[in-house]
Design an enzyme around this catalytic site. Sequence first.
Site, PDB file in Angstrom:
ATOM      1  CD  GLU A   1      -3.062  -1.054   2.185  1.00  0.00           C
ATOM      2  OE1 GLU A   1      -4.211  -1.427   1.896  1.00  0.00           O
ATOM      3  OE2 GLU A   1      -2.738  -0.669   3.321  1.00  0.00           O
TER       4      GLU A   1
ATOM      5  CB  CYS B   1       3.087   7.497   3.164  1.00  0.00           C
ATOM      6  SG  CYS B   1       3.585   6.318   4.424  1.00  0.00           S
TER       7      CYS B   1
ATOM      8  CB  CYS C   1       6.529  -4.967   8.920  1.00  0.00           C
ATOM      9  SG  CYS C   1       7.719  -3.962   9.844  1.00  0.00           S
TER      10      CYS C   1
ATOM     11  CB  CYS D   1       5.587  -1.957  16.307  1.00  0.00           C
ATOM     12  SG  CYS D   1       7.331  -1.603  15.908  1.00  0.00           S
TER      13      CYS D   1
ATOM     14  CB  CYS E   1       2.309  -1.059  13.917  1.00  0.00           C
ATOM     15  SG  CYS E   1       2.437  -0.702  12.157  1.00  0.00           S
TER      16      CYS E   1
ATOM     17  N   GLY F   1       6.924  -1.806   6.270  1.00  0.00           N
ATOM     18  CA  GLY F   1       8.301  -2.267   6.366  1.00  0.00           C
ATOM     19  C   GLY F   1       9.227  -1.342   7.127  1.00  0.00           C
ATOM     20  CD  GLU F   2      13.456  -0.045  10.232  1.00  0.00           C
ATOM     21  OE1 GLU F   2      14.167   0.775   9.603  1.00  0.00           O
ATOM     22  OE2 GLU F   2      12.763   0.265  11.219  1.00  0.00           O
TER      23      GLU F   2
ATOM     24  CB  SER G   1       9.015   4.356  15.124  1.00  0.00           C
ATOM     25  OG  SER G   1       8.578   4.617  13.815  1.00  0.00           O
TER      26      SER G   1
ATOM     27  CG  ASN H   1      -4.301   6.729  13.054  1.00  0.00           C
ATOM     28  OD1 ASN H   1      -5.104   7.640  13.210  1.00  0.00           O
ATOM     29  ND2 ASN H   1      -3.050   6.947  12.678  1.00  0.00           N
TER      30      ASN H   1
ATOM     31  CB  CYS I   1       0.246   6.991  11.075  1.00  0.00           C
ATOM     32  SG  CYS I   1       1.841   6.513  11.722  1.00  0.00           S
TER      33      CYS I   1
END
Length: 393
Positions: free
Chosen positions: A115, A128, A135, A139, A142, A194-195, A248, A327, A370
């Site tokens: 996305e 973005c 990922c 976290c 997330c 992803g990181e 983050s 969110n 986010c």
Amino acid sequence: MSAKTPITQDVVTIPRKLPEGKTNLVGLTRDQLRSVLIEHGTPEKQAKMRVNQIWQWIYQWGVRDFAQMTNLAKAYRAQLAEHFVIEIPEVVTRTVSEDGTRKYLVRIAGGHEVEVVYIPEEDRGTLCISSQVGCTLTCSFCHTGTQKLVRNLTTAEIVGQIMMARDDLEEWPVPGEPKNETRRLSNIVLMGMGEPLYNFDNVRDAMKIAMDPEGISLSRRRITLSTSGVVPEIARTAEEIGCLLAISFHATTDETRDVLVPINKRWNIDELLQALASYPKASNSERITFEYVMLQGVNDSDEDAHRLIKLIKQHNIPAKINLIPFNEWPGAPYKRSSNNRIRAFANIIYQAGYASPIRTPRGEDIMAACGQLKSATERARKSRKQIESEAGL
């Protein structure tokens, strides 16, 4: 709050099998482009000129058809078409929020999907972009982190997201027409799936292409890379990319951050802050952004705000703190802090002399905000109990 969440998911990442057939020119560095052109018949003496010409057609004008590259001889254009293609990720769906935010689901090689989100504002337009399918981190707040890592994106797939958005925004300039300096896509944030620092080489090469003055030509100060804290790669980011940096952060004690951002168990808060303090590009004009998601009763107390200020001051880091109202997503184990609590937290930071903007949630109605990104084909819903159990809550 116990810290049971694994640092990274226990998954096997299957190496990407390159598609057979013609070579895609998107994503190649200038040196790589020169090499493949020579390999397929371009005389060495002409190679530098040909690289410049083809580069401009692809990245300045957005042209995908060699036949349209009118400053190249017809025979040479036919030669290029025989060996090469110019391809970017395919848009599967495009969803527009009530606030104008656009979310794209794009398909890449192997049928995987990621996305991408475009956020329009009065003075800028921010894209973005994603760096991985899924990922590698877990976290606990997330939604993207509940999707297992499939693979890293290639350079072509990363820069291709920018090109796809410029297509949709109809922002490619037309050769011969007056130059329009007003950009609808003016900023890039590597804050999607992803990181980025676990896919460093491809992210670096994609951003170098985006910054190249003969093409997309985005300033390095218009690009922000967000990391959860991959400490060994932070210095490399400054040296090899030179973009702005966002962290983050999300917690002020190792105990809490171990749960929220489990990579903290590998590189703790002190190690992370030491790396940020020595970030070579750090200056008052290029502050490091601390991203801080506001979670009710978890990290949003006055004590947390004061600890955050103390940590930043102790390490002498030029910083701004971006407060992000959580969110929520289906099955999320946390609640958003109240508006009053967020404002009180922000005021403590502001009084200490730091900018503390509260991010306005964008695209919530289309799950584009986010922490909400998760490709539709991977969006298997977990129960709240499953997620809380995995997060050690």
